[in-house]
Design a protein around this motif. Structure first.
Motif, PDB file in Angstrom:
ATOM      1  N   THR A   1       0.834  -1.199   0.000  1.00  0.00           N
ATOM      2  CA  THR A   1       0.000   0.000   0.000  1.00  0.00           C
ATOM      3  C   THR A   1       0.868   1.249   0.000  1.00  0.00           C
ATOM      4  O   THR A   1       0.623   2.191  -0.759  1.00  0.00           O
ATOM      5  CB  THR A   1      -0.941  -0.010   1.216  1.00  0.00           C
ATOM      6  N   ILE A   2       1.908   1.264   0.840  1.00  0.00           N
ATOM      7  CA  ILE A   2       2.839   2.398   0.865  1.00  0.00           C
ATOM      8  C   ILE A   2       3.481   2.556  -0.508  1.00  0.00           C
ATOM      9  O   ILE A   2       3.579   3.661  -1.036  1.00  0.00           O
ATOM     10  CB  ILE A   2       3.922   2.219   1.957  1.00  0.00           C
ATOM     11  N   SER A   3       3.890   1.454  -1.098  1.00  0.00           N
ATOM     12  CA  SER A   3       4.499   1.493  -2.427  1.00  0.00           C
ATOM     13  C   SER A   3       3.544   2.103  -3.453  1.00  0.00           C
ATOM     14  O   SER A   3       3.950   2.951  -4.253  1.00  0.00           O
ATOM     15  CB  SER A   3       4.898   0.076  -2.849  1.00  0.00           C
ATOM     16  N   SER A   4       2.284   1.700  -3.409  1.00  0.00           N
ATOM     17  CA  SER A   4       1.330   2.240  -4.391  1.00  0.00           C
ATOM     18  C   SER A   4       1.068   3.719  -4.141  1.00  0.00           C
ATOM     19  O   SER A   4       0.887   4.479  -5.094  1.00  0.00           O
ATOM     20  CB  SER A   4       0.021   1.440  -4.381  1.00  0.00           C
ATOM     21  N   TRP A   5       1.082   4.164  -2.881  1.00  0.00           N
ATOM     22  CA  TRP A   5       0.930   5.591  -2.583  1.00  0.00           C
ATOM     23  C   TRP A   5       2.126   6.380  -3.095  1.00  0.00           C
ATOM     24  O   TRP A   5       1.992   7.483  -3.601  1.00  0.00           O
ATOM     25  CB  TRP A   5       0.757   5.834  -1.093  1.00  0.00           C
ATOM     26  N   GLU A   6       3.319   5.805  -2.960  1.00  0.00           N
ATOM     27  CA  GLU A   6       4.534   6.496  -3.395  1.00  0.00           C
ATOM     28  C   GLU A   6       4.700   6.501  -4.908  1.00  0.00           C
ATOM     29  O   GLU A   6       5.453   7.301  -5.449  1.00  0.00           O
ATOM     30  CB  GLU A   6       5.764   5.874  -2.726  1.00  0.00           C
ATOM     31  N   ARG A   7       4.043   5.602  -5.602  1.00  0.00           N
ATOM     32  CA  ARG A   7       4.091   5.577  -7.061  1.00  0.00           C
ATOM     33  C   ARG A   7       2.922   6.330  -7.677  1.00  0.00           C
ATOM     34  O   ARG A   7       2.831   6.437  -8.904  1.00  0.00           O
ATOM     35  CB  ARG A   7       4.106   4.127  -7.563  1.00  0.00           C
ATOM     36  N   GLY A   8       2.011   6.815  -6.854  1.00  0.00           N
ATOM     37  CA  GLY A   8       0.857   7.548  -7.352  1.00  0.00           C
ATOM     38  C   GLY A   8      -0.224   6.670  -7.951  1.00  0.00           C
ATOM     39  O   GLY A   8      -1.105   7.157  -8.649  1.00  0.00           O
TER      40      GLY A   8
END
Length: 84
Positions: A45-52
């Motif tokens: 989830t953090i990864s998807s937030w950081e990739r937009g």
């Protein structure tokens, strides 16, 4: 109750752009896994937030904004709301 008000306020405030989210986390020296645990979400989830690819909502948004602010404050840096 102050914490709840702060979280509600953060839930309505703008997030920094995805690249700035990652920059703050990395500068603070925290892994996506550790950030996810602190925010109560999975590392993916953090990864998807950081990739937009996704945006945090509701309580997750409030917690995430709060974490980013705390990290930036401890680093003595401003959050760049216009980074790409």
């Amino acid at each position: 109750m102050d914490i709840l008000r702060a979280e509600r306020k953060a839930a309505t405030e703008a997030l920094p752009p995805p690249a700035e989210r990652a920059r703050i986390r990395k500068a603070y020296g925290v892994s996506q896994d550790a950030m996810g645990k602190a925010a109560g979400v999975h590392r993916v989830t953090i990864s998807s937030w950081e990739r937009g690819e996704a945006e945090p909502e509701g309580d997750n948004r409030a917690i995430y904004v709060g974490l980013l602010r705390e990290m930036a404050a401890e680093l003595g840096t401003e959050i760049n709301m216009e980074a790409e």
